[in-house]
Design a protein around this motif. Sequence first.
Motif, mmCIF file in Angstrom:
data_model
loop_
_atom_site.group_PDB
_atom_site.id
_atom_site.type_symbol
_atom_site.label_atom_id
_atom_site.label_comp_id
_atom_site.label_asym_id
_atom_site.label_seq_id
_atom_site.Cartn_x
_atom_site.Cartn_y
_atom_site.Cartn_z
ATOM 1 N N ILE A 389 55.809 28.582 32.273
ATOM 2 C CA ILE A 389 55.526 29.406 33.642
ATOM 3 C C ILE A 389 54.219 29.925 33.465
ATOM 4 O O ILE A 389 53.530 29.786 34.473
ATOM 5 C CB ILE A 389 56.658 30.339 34.054
ATOM 6 C CG1 ILE A 389 56.145 30.673 35.307
ATOM 7 C CG2 ILE A 389 56.711 31.235 32.700
ATOM 8 C CD1 ILE A 389 56.331 29.685 36.483
ATOM 9 N N GLU A 390 53.770 30.509 32.122
ATOM 10 C CA GLU A 390 52.439 30.985 32.308
ATOM 11 C C GLU A 390 51.258 30.101 32.144
ATOM 12 O O GLU A 390 50.468 30.379 32.944
ATOM 13 C CB GLU A 390 52.327 31.779 30.846
ATOM 14 C CG GLU A 390 53.378 32.953 30.835
ATOM 15 C CD GLU A 390 53.080 33.761 31.930
ATOM 16 O OE1 GLU A 390 51.852 34.177 32.333
ATOM 17 O OE2 GLU A 390 54.166 34.485 32.474
ATOM 18 N N LYS A 393 51.003 29.060 36.025
ATOM 19 C CA LYS A 393 50.354 29.979 36.724
ATOM 20 C C LYS A 393 48.952 30.142 36.546
ATOM 21 O O LYS A 393 47.938 30.304 37.658
ATOM 22 C CB LYS A 393 51.046 31.493 36.579
ATOM 23 C CG LYS A 393 52.456 31.600 36.957
ATOM 24 C CD LYS A 393 53.022 33.055 36.705
ATOM 25 C CE LYS A 393 54.258 33.265 37.177
ATOM 26 N NZ LYS A 393 54.703 34.619 36.725
ATOM 27 N N SER A 397 46.692 29.397 39.604
ATOM 28 C CA SER A 397 46.073 30.761 40.286
ATOM 29 C C SER A 397 44.796 30.827 39.953
ATOM 30 O O SER A 397 43.693 31.156 40.697
ATOM 31 C CB SER A 397 47.054 31.765 39.971
ATOM 32 O OG SER A 397 47.148 31.986 38.662
ATOM 33 N N GLU A 424 62.351 27.901 37.649
ATOM 34 C CA GLU A 424 61.243 29.051 38.026
ATOM 35 C C GLU A 424 60.012 28.504 38.233
ATOM 36 O O GLU A 424 59.222 29.101 38.904
ATOM 37 C CB GLU A 424 61.313 30.073 36.247
ATOM 38 C CG GLU A 424 60.289 31.127 36.657
ATOM 39 C CD GLU A 424 60.008 32.055 35.260
ATOM 40 O OE1 GLU A 424 59.733 33.195 35.361
ATOM 41 O OE2 GLU A 424 60.686 31.651 34.157
ATOM 42 N N VAL A 425 59.727 27.543 37.461
ATOM 43 C CA VAL A 425 58.478 26.807 37.729
ATOM 44 C C VAL A 425 58.468 26.340 39.116
ATOM 45 O O VAL A 425 57.511 26.267 39.939
ATOM 46 C CB VAL A 425 58.307 25.640 36.637
ATOM 47 C CG1 VAL A 425 56.927 25.087 37.123
ATOM 48 C CG2 VAL A 425 57.905 26.295 35.092
ATOM 49 N N VAL A 427 60.293 27.145 41.993
ATOM 50 C CA VAL A 427 60.109 28.301 42.712
ATOM 51 C C VAL A 427 58.591 28.790 42.677
ATOM 52 O O VAL A 427 58.001 28.914 43.820
ATOM 53 C CB VAL A 427 60.871 29.604 42.499
ATOM 54 C CG1 VAL A 427 60.763 30.797 43.213
ATOM 55 C CG2 VAL A 427 62.417 28.961 42.483
ATOM 56 N N TYR A 428 57.922 28.890 41.770
ATOM 57 C CA TYR A 428 56.600 29.160 41.640
ATOM 58 C C TYR A 428 55.628 28.164 42.500
ATOM 59 O O TYR A 428 55.053 28.638 43.324
ATOM 60 C CB TYR A 428 56.127 29.478 40.408
ATOM 61 C CG TYR A 428 54.611 29.842 40.284
ATOM 62 C CD1 TYR A 428 54.159 31.073 40.564
ATOM 63 C CD2 TYR A 428 53.708 28.947 39.894
ATOM 64 C CE1 TYR A 428 52.786 31.552 40.786
ATOM 65 C CE2 TYR A 428 52.131 29.038 39.896
ATOM 66 C CZ TYR A 428 51.860 30.490 40.249
ATOM 67 O OH TYR A 428 50.427 30.669 40.293
ATOM 68 N N LEU A 429 55.883 26.804 42.389
ATOM 69 C CA LEU A 429 55.064 26.040 42.962
ATOM 70 C C LEU A 429 55.461 25.874 44.472
ATOM 71 O O LEU A 429 54.436 25.877 45.317
ATOM 72 C CB LEU A 429 55.560 24.710 42.260
ATOM 73 C CG LEU A 429 55.105 24.321 40.746
ATOM 74 C CD1 LEU A 429 55.439 23.034 40.288
ATOM 75 C CD2 LEU A 429 53.410 24.445 40.822
ATOM 76 N N SER A 431 56.124 28.743 46.196
ATOM 77 C CA SER A 431 55.432 29.897 46.370
ATOM 78 C C SER A 431 53.812 29.401 46.588
ATOM 79 O O SER A 431 53.286 30.221 47.606
ATOM 80 C CB SER A 431 55.743 30.962 45.729
ATOM 81 O OG SER A 431 54.831 30.599 44.281
ATOM 82 N N ARG A 432 53.370 28.870 45.960
ATOM 83 C CA ARG A 432 51.961 28.249 45.839
ATOM 84 C C ARG A 432 51.785 27.125 46.807
ATOM 85 O O ARG A 432 50.617 26.437 47.035
ATOM 86 C CB ARG A 432 51.434 27.946 44.432
ATOM 87 C CG ARG A 432 51.741 29.086 43.525
ATOM 88 C CD ARG A 432 50.872 30.222 43.899
ATOM 89 N NE ARG A 432 49.446 30.070 44.025
ATOM 90 C CZ ARG A 432 48.631 30.938 44.088
ATOM 91 N NH1 ARG A 432 48.884 32.248 44.248
ATOM 92 N NH2 ARG A 432 47.453 30.466 43.977
#
Length: 469
Positions: A389-390, A393, A397, A424-425, A427-429, A431-432
């Motif tokens: 995930i880091e 990001k 980002s 988690e990845v 969901v982040y993608l 959100s982006r």
Amino acid sequence: MDRLIKPDEQTVDVLFNRGLKCSQTFKLTNLMHTMPVAISLTTSDPQIFSFPQPFYILPPLSTSSFLVQLNKPFDQPPLSTAPATILVRSSTLPTGKAHQDDLRRLFSKPGPHIFKDATLPIYFVGPQAAEFLLTSSFETMYSVFSKAISCCDESQLTCLLRVAAVNGNSHFISALIEAGADVNDRDPEGESVMSLAVKSGKADAVRVLIQSGYVMDDKIDRFLHVAAAMNKADIMENLCLGYVDIDLDSVNSLGQTALHLAAIHGQVEALQFLVSVGSNVDSTDRFGWTPLHYAAQEGHFEAVEFLLNHSVYSKYAVTKEGQTAFALAVERGNLDLYDSLCLGDLLQRAARIDDVHAIKSCLARGADVNGKDQNGWTPLHRAAFKGHIESVKVLVSSQGARVDVVDGSGYTPLLRAVEAGNVEVAVYLLSRGAKTGLKSLDGRLPCDIECLKNHPSLVIPLDQVKERD
């Protein structure tokens, strides 16, 4: 009777020599059995040509020689688009005697007593005239050229053939060979007529020499090298078709193949042709350099990209001094090559092992954040698949990685994350702005509701995960 005089030849051929007042004789015959004939000689270009005198008397049935000459010496033959001509006119002369003034008055009065017997073209002939035609704006006057070489011997014809080869004029080359020039002639240094034709860059000239029987010497002829450096794929194609056993990987004195020469000069079309016919992309020269080494050193981006796509190990090969293609690019400061040659690999590795510091370092040095590996995976694909995930990001980002780029199978980073169960990845993608309506090549939706239901740890409401256009 429509004429009184007959010329022995249909043209007057003047052997041209630079700096000399050139001249030529021609013969006329009186066709009258019992009567002398008065003759008038004029030219269409009196500023260039003249006669010792303009009027003559020719006895019955006799033949005499007449002289036409240049008015002054010339450094080059005074040619025009159409040859100058000699107009021969005649009139009966019952008395058989007359002065020049009498004859001038005779021919100054038009009428049926004046016969127009002949119009004789004047041609400049000989090697100097032919060479001028080869190297001037008159090079399209093939009929004039054929006339110019008609009196040349084999040695002169062969010298002219070399000039024609330098200019790459296939029509003149054909005319000279047909006239007797030696197609396999080499100068004292061993340079052949074919070598000159290849250097001219004219494929037609090369093809004519092949068809005319040029014999290639594999020990000294490096025509593919010359053509490759010039990016003349058409010439290389003619050579390969004309000499089916040509050695594609023959080397010059430095151990370089034609592919090396194309890489040195960044000639992509030549590289493509040579590879297509079987040249060895990974061949090394005397110094251990592959074509890729040279392309990288010279900063030829397109050549580097092509060679990387067709090379087995050149990317990792080292020269005798221990340098990779990447090291040579760095040495020359060819920043745009860093990603292709090395940084892209380092960035992919950093994304795979979640090394955020290395990711930032590679990108700062010029790596392409959206660069793909052989399977079409970007660093984001790899980090998403691994669940880092880091790294994801940082790539998205901070570095602007594209979230919807597809790999070789049509999969986005989002689908790779879902495929590996990295919620988690995913969901982040989302959100982006990752799109959920993009299908892979096998028709699978990267993130439909049914797919997400299989991941009970998903913490966002399902109604937020709607298919987007």
